[in-house]
Design a protein around this motif. Structure first.
Motif, short mmCIF file in Angstrom:
data_model
loop_
_atom_site.label_atom_id
_atom_site.label_comp_id
_atom_site.label_asym_id
_atom_site.label_seq_id
_atom_site.Cartn_x
_atom_site.Cartn_y
_atom_site.Cartn_z
N VAL B 54 -30.61 41.91 -59.34
CA VAL B 54 -31.18 40.87 -58.48
C VAL B 54 -30.21 40.53 -57.35
O VAL B 54 -30.62 40.32 -56.20
CB VAL B 54 -31.53 39.63 -59.31
N ALA B 55 -28.90 40.52 -57.65
CA ALA B 55 -27.91 40.22 -56.61
C ALA B 55 -27.96 41.28 -55.52
O ALA B 55 -27.95 40.97 -54.32
CB ALA B 55 -26.52 40.14 -57.22
N ALA B 56 -28.02 42.56 -55.92
CA ALA B 56 -28.07 43.64 -54.92
C ALA B 56 -29.34 43.55 -54.09
O ALA B 56 -29.31 43.67 -52.86
CB ALA B 56 -27.99 45.00 -55.62
N VAL B 57 -30.48 43.30 -54.77
CA VAL B 57 -31.75 43.22 -54.04
C VAL B 57 -31.74 42.02 -53.10
O VAL B 57 -32.26 42.09 -51.99
CB VAL B 57 -32.91 43.15 -55.05
N GLN B 58 -31.13 40.94 -53.55
CA GLN B 58 -31.02 39.74 -52.71
C GLN B 58 -30.34 40.07 -51.39
O GLN B 58 -30.82 39.70 -50.31
CB GLN B 58 -30.21 38.68 -53.47
N ILE B 59 -29.22 40.78 -51.45
CA ILE B 59 -28.50 41.11 -50.22
C ILE B 59 -29.29 42.11 -49.38
O ILE B 59 -29.42 41.96 -48.16
CB ILE B 59 -27.09 41.63 -50.55
#
Lengths: 106, 214
Positions: B54-59
């Motif tokens: 989710v963190a990667a997709v967020q960025i």
């Protein structure tokens, strides 16, 4: 409680989420520039995402992280359509102030 | 302080500072860039809570796509700094701040109620081993996304198609040609004439080349 033994519980993240959501809501009410109002909506969506992920870890349930994906998709769709509407409004009149477009009739 | 505590307070300061900057910034470009700061800080929160995917997709999606779209539209429309300070509703600004304070108080009161049950996992675990395997975060998300949430996942595809078609229809020019003001029409005519003459020149050049070729 001493600073060395400070343990970050889920409540800390929830408080940050609540503050982010409130800042976004206040910004939506304060600002007149439609683009900045959109950014405030993004802030509120992010606060909701943060809360989902926090509960995902606190309750040990991966569903919270999956829901974040759906929120992201809805946010992306909303931005695409919303910015297209702003561009269409700009063709008719100059300025991105929300008060000027309070009537649906052009 | 533990590593998590240090990172948490660092990211919290970034997130809240960026959010306040978005609300108070005069220049929309600065607002968009401060929004990136907040989004990256929220991605740090996701990393701290073992939600790496989710963190990667967020960025990638937020900072990479959505904010860039915002900046494109700001640049396309021109930076509009002079925001009207006149309140259409009397005392709108103080009322907005007061409503925000009430909202925050409301969230904290409601969060203490019993309907936030804290029920245990139903959709699969974040940490526990599944079928004796030690799965990564991406595998766990994928297992739930493509089983329990498959129908919703398919529906998001429909939603995205509708959004793309809607954006194209709204931003299209040809339907509004009759309503454009004369100045804009004149510019468009000049552009099309220029394009036509360029195209004609290119055709001539091509013809010349064809003559040379044999």
């Amino acid at each position: 409680m001493s600073l060395a033994a400070l343990d970050i519980t889920p409540n800390y993240y929830l408080v940050v989420g609540a503050l982010l959501f409130t800042i976004g809501a206040v910004g939506l009410l304060l600002r007149r520039n439609v683009l900045v109002m959109f950014m405030c909506v993004e802030l509120m969506l992010n606060a909701a995402n943060l809360t989902f992920v926090t509960f995902s870890r606190a309750l040990n349930d991966i569903g919270g992280q999956v829901i974040v994906f759906f929120t992201l998709v809805v946010a992306a769709a909303e931005v695409a359509v919303g910015l297209a509407i702003i561009v269409a409004i700009f063709r008719r009149r100059r300025g991105a102030t929300a008060d000027d477009v309070r009537l649906l009739k052009g | 302080m533990t590593v998590e505590a240090v990172l948490f307070f660092f990211a919290a300061a970034l997130a809240l500072g960026g959010a306040v900057g978005v609300v108070l910034g005069r220049n929309p470009v600065h607002c968009a860039l401060l929004l990136v700061v907040t989004l990256v800080a929220v991605a740090i929160f996701f990393l701290l809570q073992e939600a790496q995917l989710v963190a990667a997709v967020q960025i990638i999606v937020y900072a990479g796509a959505i904010v860039v779209l915002f900046l494109f539209v700001i640049m396309l429309l021109g930076v509009d700094k002079d925001e009207s300070l006149r309140d259409p509703i009397p005392y709108q600004r103080p009322a907005a701040v007061a409503l925000g304070a009430i909202l925050l108080a409301e969230i904290f009161v409601l969060a203490g109620r019993t309907w936030a049950t804290g029920a245990t996992s139903v959709r699969g675990s974040v940490r526990r081993r599944v079928d004796g395997q030690d799965l990564g975060n991406i595998q766990r998300v994928a297992r739930t996304l493509f089983t329990d949430f498959l129908w919703a996942f398919e529906l998001t595809a429909v939603l995205l198609v509708i959004a793309v078609v809607g954006a194209v229809v709204l931003a299209r020019r040809s339907g509004q040609r009759a309503q454009l003001d004369e100045h804009e029409q004149a510019i468009e005519e000049q552009i099309t004439e220029a394009e036509l003459s360029e195209a004609a020149e290119e055709e001539e050049e091509e013809e010349e080349e064809e003559v040379v070729m044999p």
